[in-house]
Design a protein around this motif. Sequence first.
Motif, mmCIF file in Angstrom:
data_model
loop_
_atom_site.group_PDB
_atom_site.id
_atom_site.type_symbol
_atom_site.label_atom_id
_atom_site.label_comp_id
_atom_site.label_asym_id
_atom_site.label_seq_id
_atom_site.Cartn_x
_atom_site.Cartn_y
_atom_site.Cartn_z
ATOM 1 N N PHE A 64 0.863 -1.184 0.000
ATOM 2 C CA PHE A 64 0.000 0.000 0.000
ATOM 3 C C PHE A 64 0.903 1.239 0.000
ATOM 4 N N GLY A 65 0.478 2.250 -0.705
ATOM 5 C CA GLY A 65 1.231 3.498 -0.747
ATOM 6 C C GLY A 65 0.418 4.651 -0.189
ATOM 7 N N PHE A 66 1.136 5.598 0.497
ATOM 8 C CA PHE A 66 0.456 6.781 1.048
ATOM 9 C C PHE A 66 1.449 7.939 1.033
ATOM 10 N N GLU A 67 0.961 9.149 1.158
ATOM 11 C CA GLU A 67 1.812 10.336 1.099
ATOM 12 C C GLU A 67 1.570 11.222 2.316
ATOM 13 N N ILE A 68 2.688 11.805 2.868
ATOM 14 C CA ILE A 68 2.566 12.764 3.979
ATOM 15 C C ILE A 68 3.049 14.114 3.506
ATOM 16 N N ALA A 69 2.418 15.173 4.015
ATOM 17 C CA ALA A 69 2.733 16.540 3.574
ATOM 18 C C ALA A 69 3.609 17.288 4.573
ATOM 19 N N SER A 70 3.873 16.688 5.753
ATOM 20 C CA SER A 70 4.678 17.358 6.784
ATOM 21 C C SER A 70 5.329 16.287 7.651
ATOM 22 N N PRO A 71 6.330 16.657 8.458
ATOM 23 C CA PRO A 71 6.864 15.700 9.418
ATOM 24 C C PRO A 71 5.784 15.284 10.402
ATOM 25 N N GLY A 72 5.964 14.125 10.986
ATOM 26 C CA GLY A 72 5.002 13.660 11.973
ATOM 27 C C GLY A 72 5.284 12.234 12.404
ATOM 28 N N ILE A 73 4.356 11.667 13.172
ATOM 29 C CA ILE A 73 4.519 10.323 13.726
ATOM 30 C C ILE A 73 3.538 9.391 13.018
ATOM 31 N N LEU A 74 4.082 8.378 12.367
ATOM 32 C CA LEU A 74 3.292 7.379 11.630
ATOM 33 C C LEU A 74 2.956 6.219 12.555
ATOM 34 N N GLU A 75 1.687 5.737 12.446
ATOM 35 C CA GLU A 75 1.285 4.547 13.190
ATOM 36 C C GLU A 75 0.493 3.621 12.266
ATOM 37 N N VAL A 76 1.031 2.400 12.068
ATOM 38 C CA VAL A 76 0.334 1.361 11.306
ATOM 39 C C VAL A 76 -0.069 0.286 12.314
ATOM 40 N N LYS A 77 -1.389 0.133 12.519
ATOM 41 C CA LYS A 77 -1.878 -0.724 13.601
ATOM 42 C C LYS A 77 -2.798 -1.796 13.040
ATOM 43 N N LEU A 78 -2.382 -3.066 13.176
ATOM 44 C CA LEU A 78 -3.232 -4.191 12.776
ATOM 45 C C LEU A 78 -4.363 -4.347 13.774
ATOM 46 N N ASN A 79 -5.615 -4.327 13.255
ATOM 47 C CA ASN A 79 -6.781 -4.480 14.125
ATOM 48 C C ASN A 79 -7.266 -5.922 14.194
ATOM 49 N N SER A 80 -7.085 -6.682 13.071
ATOM 50 C CA SER A 80 -7.507 -8.090 13.070
ATOM 51 C C SER A 80 -6.656 -8.841 12.055
ATOM 52 N N VAL A 81 -6.350 -10.107 12.385
ATOM 53 C CA VAL A 81 -5.621 -11.012 11.481
ATOM 54 C C VAL A 81 -6.188 -12.412 11.678
ATOM 55 N N PRO A 82 -6.077 -13.302 10.669
ATOM 56 C CA PRO A 82 -6.476 -14.703 10.867
ATOM 57 C C PRO A 82 -5.684 -15.322 12.009
ATOM 58 N N ASP A 83 -6.302 -16.303 12.669
ATOM 59 C CA ASP A 83 -5.665 -16.910 13.834
ATOM 60 C C ASP A 83 -4.314 -17.527 13.508
#
Length: 680
Positions: A64-83
Amino acid sequence: MKSIFRRSAPGLIYATFVFLMMATAGYSQMDPNEPNSELGNATRISLGGSVAGTIEPAGDVDFFGFEIASPGILEVKLNSVPDEMRARIDLYGKNFNFITRRDASNPGDLVTLTLDLASPALYYIGIVDLARKSHDAGYTFDLGFDPLVDVNEPNGEAGDAKPIEIGNLVEGYIFPKGDLDIYKLYANGSGILEVKAESVPENMRTRIDLYGKNFNFITRVDASNPGDLVTLKHDVVNHGWYPEWYYIGIVDLSGGSYNVPYAFKADFEPVIDENEPNGEIGNAVGIDLGDQIEGYIFSKGDVDFFKIEAPSPGILEVKTVSVPDEMRTRIDLYGKSFNFITRKDASNPGDKTTLSFDVKNPGVYHIGIVDLAGNSLNVPYTFETSFEGVTDGNEPNSEIGDAAPISPGEAVGGVIFPAGVVDFYKIWADGPGDLEVKLESLPEDMRARIDLYGKNFNFITRADATNPGDLATLKYEAPGPGWYYIGVSDLAGKSHSIGYTFRAVGEGLGASGSGPTEDGVDGTKAGEVKDVPDGTAGGTMASYQEATITHSGFDFSEGATGEYPTFDGEIIEWQPSAEDHPDYPRDSGYLWWRNTHLDNVNFSSQTKDMGAVDIATVRNVPAEWDRSPLIPPLLLGHTVVAKCHDGYVKFHVISVDSNNWSAVVRYSYSPDAVFDDLAS
């Protein structure tokens, strides 16, 4: 059967078609982001949203690709996954360069990747199963981003330092991890620069660094604990009165990154000392007697030098009028050649102190002011100088050879000045008879001594006052005609600005006190020895040798100057241990006898001042020697015992010449510890 078959065949075909359609439709709905198994096919997503996907087939990776326009803190958080899925989250930069990753410890664990992103750009996320399995069930994750804008950036290098103003509150962010923020300000003139942290994130352990105009490190202060507020102080010394750049660095010793700002303020308090630069004696500032002078001990370790001129002999006084509470004052006094003379130290911080010195020789003197506590102070001190001239019309008469002639019955006046001086007078006796020397007035704190010497400068007798202020009288039955010498001194060794008066009367004295040229000893050159008969008060007669001892050394057994290392000692201007005697400072007109041969145990001087006693009464070497810092100098009228190279000597001090580092003494040498004068 056939009819049934014919009715059922179309239904079977239809059912099969429906099943295939449903299967195809179901597959397409399970992961609408495919194809995205390569970075170049990454699915574009938006910040702040929730994303779903499926790892299928085995070994699948979703990008997946995304773009940020300023400095900051990134958080990628998995909410659900197969067992059965052990998840990995990868992060890549705009050039598909790997940045970091986060792995689940176990199948089914939910993990979060958090990272500071300092540069606005396109970034990529990769989701994969570390076991490379295929899963029917999908996963979901949230893409969060907390923008952080630091208006001072970029300021991570000294060359990019952000200018700030004195007194303004400055805010900044330690972001990303390991960030260093540098600021610069102008400091105009000398003063105290203070950089104070006003607020910091609770986990930040602050360091404040200070650099000079050439990016040279000066000093720093570190917080002891996270969240502590610290203050850096530095004395800026700039006598050029033009502004200079200083650089401030802010860093977190814990190495953290924060979306909460820190704040600090830089203040500058000017310290203007109009006497600067006067931190070296060669730059001493000229002042006038009687003026009140103000100065600052700034920066740490500062010494302020001043110079004055003493117009005549007299008493110079340097007195502190006010001092900062933290300042423990020292006043030093130096001569015209920058030679140290004496000093006076305050006992406690804040104490006022006074230095008093007897000026024997008019001329330039230098004053040094220093704080013994080593502080830097933005509160001034003040001091003033005073001078009381002392005139004695009979001077110079501090050596017996320079005795001032007086007449019988004449009221004679003199001043005991400087400290330790003896005033000598001479009077002629026409014949035998009573001689009386009577003090008529003197300073109330003077404990007087009257000494009497014969025509050969031989000690005869003395009279001492019992208490200060007492008027002493000396009486002597003069055996015959000749010159008699009178010495007046203060037993306490003090200096006085108030004079004394006395008269000398007697049956045998002539009308005018004048007589023929002295036929006795009229002087002794350095290294020269003469036999001088000593008429004691008890009438006993012993023959003593007289010599002038100097810094060139003297050998008492040979009666000559001698050579090192066999000579017995030498004259010096300081206590033999180099420590200061509390009552007789070095370089203030006093002389000491330093014997060459120290004891083998303590390696210290072996001399003993026996006091103002008749030399004939000293019969044995003392059991103990004088010890530093209480080794007295050579005092007129005192008898001293000293160790020699090959025996012992006792000598009586007749005169002292501090200018030439010499003293005239009468002495007796003995190869052992017993002085058998009468037997000689």
